[in-house]
Design an enzyme around this catalytic site. Structure first.
Site, PDB file in Angstrom:
ATOM      1  N   GLU A 113       0.832  -1.215   0.000  1.00 26.27           N
ATOM      2  CA  GLU A 113       0.000   0.000   0.000  1.00 26.27           C
ATOM      3  C   GLU A 113       0.864   1.262   0.000  1.00 26.27           C
ATOM      4  O   GLU A 113       0.544   2.254  -0.654  1.00 26.27           O
ATOM      5  CB  GLU A 113      -0.906  -0.003   1.235  1.00 26.27           C
ATOM      6  CG  GLU A 113      -1.834   1.185   1.347  1.00 26.27           C
ATOM      7  CD  GLU A 113      -2.832   1.265   0.209  1.00 26.27           C
ATOM      8  OE1 GLU A 113      -3.651   0.350   0.076  1.00 26.27           O
ATOM      9  OE2 GLU A 113      -2.783   2.248  -0.557  1.00 26.27           O
ATOM     10  N   ASP A 185       9.564   8.309 -11.228  1.00 24.02           N
ATOM     11  CA  ASP A 185       8.889   7.913  -9.985  1.00 24.02           C
ATOM     12  C   ASP A 185       7.412   7.607 -10.261  1.00 24.02           C
ATOM     13  O   ASP A 185       6.878   6.598  -9.794  1.00 24.02           O
ATOM     14  CB  ASP A 185       9.022   9.054  -8.963  1.00 24.02           C
ATOM     15  CG  ASP A 185       8.289   8.766  -7.668  1.00 24.02           C
ATOM     16  OD1 ASP A 185       8.798   7.961  -6.870  1.00 24.02           O
ATOM     17  OD2 ASP A 185       7.194   9.323  -7.457  1.00 24.02           O
ATOM     18  N   LYS A 189       4.934   3.996 -10.062  1.00 22.87           N
ATOM     19  CA  LYS A 189       3.621   3.968  -9.402  1.00 22.87           C
ATOM     20  C   LYS A 189       2.518   3.642 -10.415  1.00 22.87           C
ATOM     21  O   LYS A 189       1.538   2.963 -10.084  1.00 22.87           O
ATOM     22  CB  LYS A 189       3.367   5.304  -8.718  1.00 22.87           C
ATOM     23  CG  LYS A 189       4.341   5.569  -7.554  1.00 22.87           C
ATOM     24  CD  LYS A 189       4.320   7.020  -7.123  1.00 22.87           C
ATOM     25  CE  LYS A 189       5.241   7.281  -5.938  1.00 22.87           C
ATOM     26  NZ  LYS A 189       5.435   8.706  -5.646  1.00 22.87           N
TER      27      LYS A 189
HETATM   28  N1  HSE Z   1       9.380  11.731  -4.153  1.00 20.08           N
HETATM   29  C1  HSE Z   1       8.094  11.134  -3.994  1.00 20.08           C
HETATM   30  C2  HSE Z   1       7.043  12.199  -4.216  1.00 20.08           C
HETATM   31  C3  HSE Z   1       7.961  10.517  -2.635  1.00 20.08           C
HETATM   32  O1  HSE Z   1       7.407  13.384  -4.297  1.00 20.08           O
HETATM   33  O2  HSE Z   1       5.863  11.881  -4.354  1.00 20.08           O
HETATM   34  C4  HSE Z   1       6.795   9.584  -2.450  1.00 20.08           C
HETATM   35  O3  HSE Z   1       6.864   8.459  -3.275  1.00 20.08           O
END
Ligand code: HSE
Length: 360
Positions: A113, A185, A189
Site C-alpha cells: 500500500e 517515480d 507507481k
Molecule cells: N518523491 C516522492 C514524491 C515521494 O514526491 O511523491 C513519495 O513516493
C-alpha cells in the site's frame, strides 16, 4: 502478536517504529536492519541474514531506499516463507508478477500500500474495485514533488529551480530528484496501479514525459486560458487492450485534478459497475506512508491480506491514449500520447498533453 523484521530506518522505517511504540496494535518489532556503522540502537543489526533467519519473524517490512538491494531482500524473504510488506515502488514495479508468483508459491502475502500514494489507501481501492468491476480507466497525480512545484509555479510565480529547492527542503523529493521531475517515480507507481487495476502485468517502458523544461511563463500562459498543468499518470482499457503513460496534463479549472494543491496526491479509478471513484491525500512523508505500512500489517495480522491478482494478459495498445500535444512552438491534435512523447524527446521540448474528453 505479529513479529516483524524492519529493513531500513529512514523517514518511513523510523516512523513505523515510533508509531508501533506509541499505539499497541498487536505488532512487535524483532529487528531493525540498518547500514553498517549505523546499527547502534536497541534491536538494530546490520545483518540481513540475522533478520531473515530468525524463526520468530513471520513478516519482513521493507522500507529501504531504491530498488537494490531491496528487491533481492524481498525475494529472499518470500522464498523463506515470510510475508512481505513494502513501501518500495521501484522494487515492486520492477517485478510485480514475479514477486506475486513467488509469494503464491510459498503461501505468503505480499502487500505494498505504501508504494503508491502514501497514506491514500489507493492500492486497496484499486484492488477492491478490480476484484468485481471491469476497470476501464485509472489516472492520478502520484508525485508530490512535481505537484508542489507546478502548483507553486502557478500560484506563487516561482521558477522551476526555486520550486524544486523548496520541494527538496520540505523533504518531498527523492534523494536524486531527477526521478521526480523526469516522471520515473510516477512511472513506477503507474505500473503498479495499472497492473492491479487491469489485472495484467503492465509494460515496464510505458511512455513517460516529466516536467523538465516547464517554465513559469508556460504555466502563466496556460493559466491565462483557464488551464492548469499537473503531472499525471493516465491509462485506459478497452476489452483486451490497455494503454498507460505519464505526462504533464492540461486541465480546465473545473476538473478535480486541477484543484489538487501543494504536494497532495490524487487517484481516480473507473469501474463498469461502480463508476468513477476519487481519492486525495498525502502521497509521501513519514506519518502517511507509515500509516499505509501499518494498515497492511493490521490486515496481515487479521488474516485479511492477500496477493496481487494478475490473472490476465492484456495487449498494450498506445492508440487508446490520444489527445492534443501542446509544444512551445506548435500544437498537434489527435495523436497518441506515445507519439507526442517521442516528438517531445526529439525536440527536447516540454510537452503539455490535453487528453480527449472521455479520458479523465
Ligand atoms: N518523491 C516522492 C514524491 C515521494 O514526491 O511523491 C513519495 O513516493
Amino acid at each position: 502478536q505479529l513479529k516483524i523484521g524492519l529493513l531500513g530506518y529512514g523517514t518511513v522505517g523510523r516512523t513505523v517504529a515510533a508509531l508501533l511504540d506509541e499505539r499497541d496494535c498487536g505488532i512487535g518489532i524483532r529487528h531493525i536492519l540498518r547500514r553498517p556503522g549505523r546499527a547502534d540502537g536497541p534491536l538494530m543489526t546490520d545483518s540481513f541474514e540475522t533478520v531473515l533467519n530468525d524463526p520468530e519473524v513471520t513478516c519482513i517490512v521493507e522500507a529501504l531506499p531504491g530498488r537494490d538491494p531491496a528487491l533481492a531482500y524481498i525475494r529472499a524473504a518470500l522464498t523463506a516463507g515470510k510475508h512481505v510488506v513494502t513501501s518500495n515502488k521501484a522494487a515492486v514495479a520492477a517485478d510485480l508478477k514475479g514477486l506475486a508468483d513467488l509469494a503464491r508459491a510459498r503461501g505468503v502475502s505480499l502487500l505494498f500500500e505504501a508504494s503508491c500514494g502514501g497514506g491514500m489507501h489507493w492500492i486497496e481501492m484499486i484492488k477492491k474495485t478490480a476484484r468485481f468491476d471491469e476497470v476501464t480507466e485509472v489516472s492520478g497525480i502520484l508525485n508530490g514533488t512535481c505537484n508542489y512545484m507546478l502548483d507553486r509555479m502557478e500560484r506563487s510565480g516561482l521558477s522551476f529551480e526555486e520550486a524544486l529547492s523548496r520541494a527538496q527542503a520540505l523533504g518531498y523529493a527523492e534523494a536524486d530528484p531527477t526521478a521526480d521531475v523526469s516522471g520515473a517515480d510516477v512511472r513506477n507507481k503507474a505500473i503498479i496501479s495499472a497492473s492491479l487495476a487491469y489485472r495484467t502485468p503492465v509494460a515496464a517502458d510505458i511512455p513517460t514525459a516529466g516536467i523538465v523544461g516547464v517554465t513559469k511563463e508556460i504555466i502563466a500562459a496556460a493559466r491565462a486560458r483557464g488551464r492548469s498543468i499537473r503531472l499525471m499518470m493516465l491509462s485506459q482499457r478497452r476489452g483486451e487492450r490497455y494503454a498507460a503513460g505519464i505526462a504533464p496534463v492540461l486541465l480546465s479549472s473545473d476538473e478535480i485534478a486541477a484543484n489538487v494543491r501543494d504536494n497532495l496526491n490524487y487517484g481516480r479509478i473507473t469501474g463498469d459497475v461502480v463508476g468513477a471513484l476519487s481519492i486525495i491525500g498525502q502521497g509521501a512523508g513519514g506519518r502517511p506512508t507509515a500509516d499505509a505500512v501499518i494498515q497492511d500489517l493490521i490486515s496481515l495480522g487479521r488474516g485479511e491480506a492477500g496477493l496481487p491478482v494478475l490473472d490476465r494478459s492484456l495487449t498494450y495498445d498506445p492508440g487508446l491514449l490520444r489527445g492534443t500535444g501542446h509544444f512551445p512552438d506548435e500544437v498537434l491534435p489527435g495523436r497518441p500520447l506515445a507519439e507526442l512523447i517521442e516528438i517531445a524527446r526529439q525536440k527536447q521540448s516540454f510537452l503539455a498533453f490535453e487528453p480527449q474528453a472521455t479520458e479523465l
